[in-house]
Enzyme design. Structure first.
Site, PDB file in Angstrom:
ATOM      1  CG  ASP A 104       4.487  40.553  38.995  1.00  0.00           C
ATOM      2  OD1 ASP A 104       3.254  40.416  39.064  1.00  0.00           O
ATOM      3  OD2 ASP A 104       5.199  39.935  38.177  1.00  0.00           O
ATOM      4  NE  ARG A 137      -0.069  36.930  39.942  1.00  0.00           N
ATOM      5  CZ  ARG A 137       0.741  37.694  39.218  1.00  0.00           C
ATOM      6  NH1 ARG A 137       1.900  38.096  39.711  1.00  0.00           N
ATOM      7  NH2 ARG A 137       0.400  38.065  38.004  1.00  0.00           N
TER       8      ARG A 137
END
Length: 324
Positions: free
Chosen positions: A129, A177
């Protein structure tokens, strides 16, 4: 309820401490899949039965003590073992700051290497992330270093950064992502206009769908989803090249609907006690998310926490104005 407001709440140590202490009594079970691994795995099994995969986030970030970083590493290693043992359809999402990036780059690298290696042995994907801009380039450096040894890692591209056009091309051979971005960033680094961010978001998605390895489209916006549906059909993009992603507890009906339509769907599944900052940033990212979460989240205690935070935020702004 502005983005600044929710960012301020997410960074309030008193509120984070209180939320951690009260935990699921506040109704956090609507947005957090349990406080321990067993509860989380059961939640993932329920999703799998609906044809939905999961990316698992052991909540926590901005760690400044080696002991905490090592504890986080051990917890993630236990999650990897649980995924393998229970044979659930899931992978890992982690934040480098939770593994010690603010303590030391090399320390963090070794923690991450141990995690990525363990996951590699079981063919489990690890997603890095992305956080605020101050950690952006060190995080990319970690990915560059580990990708020399392992191919089971990917990361996130945040659409609001001006440099994202360059980064998505640089990392097109990675599973990515694509998100809009959830931190407060200065205007010389990031777009501030919602329309500009939305436009760049679609641009990045389209580029990676056409040129990238695999695209995770993280959004609750049905306009974006409908746009992507048309785009993949028009460009004959196979279904095994992308997936839609949403957060646990958000737009449950749409998650199930997309899975039933035959699209790959992955739910972002956070677990643990450190849920408050995570949830406030989701509201900062898109205040409309308030309408997408079950009403069970908001009860008397939750509203008290938000109310205290609002008061502290307003007081801080007033104090700043007087000083200025």
């Amino acid at each position: 309820m502005t983005k600044d407001f929710f960012i301020a709440l997410s960074q309030n140590k008193l509120l984070n401490k209180g939320a951690k202490r009260w935990g699921l009594k506040l109704g956090a079970q609507s947005v957090v899949a349990g406080t321990n691994i067993d509860e989380m795995i059961n939640s993932v099994k329920d999703l799998n039965q609906l044809g939905i995969s999961a990316t698992i986030d052991n909540l926590g970030e901005f760690v400044f003590e080696e002991k905490e970083a090592i504890e986080a590493k051990e917890q993630i290693l236990e999650v990897i073992e649980a995924i393998h043992k229970e044979q659930v359809d899931a992978h890992i999402s982690l934040k480098p700051t939770q593994l010690g990036l603010d303590i030391g780059y090399q320390f963090c690298l070794e923690n991450l290497r141990e995690i990525v290696h363990a996951a590699y042995q079981y063919d489990i994907f690890i997603n890095f992330d992305m956080e605020d801009y101050g950690h952006l380039h060190p995080s990319f450096d970690l990915i560059d270093e580990l990708s020399k040894e392992y191919d089971n890692i990917g990361t996130v591209i945040q659409a609001y950064f001006f440099e994202s056009d360059e980064n998505i091309k640089k990392y097109k051979d990675f599973r990515l992502r694509i998100v809009k971005g959830a931190y407060k960033e200065p205007d010389h680094l990031a777009m501030q206009s919602k329309s500009d961010i939305d436009k760049n978001y679609l641009k990045l998605i389209e580029y990676h769908l056409l040129h990238g390895k695999f695209t995770s489209i993280a959004t609750h916006d049905h306009h974006v989803i409908n746009h992507v549906k048309k785009f993949v059909k028009q460009n004959n993009i196979p279904s095994n090249k992308f997936e839609f992603q949403m957060l646990y507890g958000f737009r449950k009906e749409m998650q199930l609907e997309l899975a039933k339509e035959g699209f790959n769907f992955c739910t972002y599944v956070p677990f643990g006690h450190d849920w408050y900052g995570y949830f406030m940033r989701r509201l900062a990212e898109r205040p409309q998310n308030l309408q997408l979460v079950s009403k069970q989240v908001f009860n008397k205690k939750t509203n008290t926490l938000i109310g205290i935070g609002a008061g502290a935020f307003i007081l801080g702004r007033l104090t700043k104005k007087r000083v200025d």
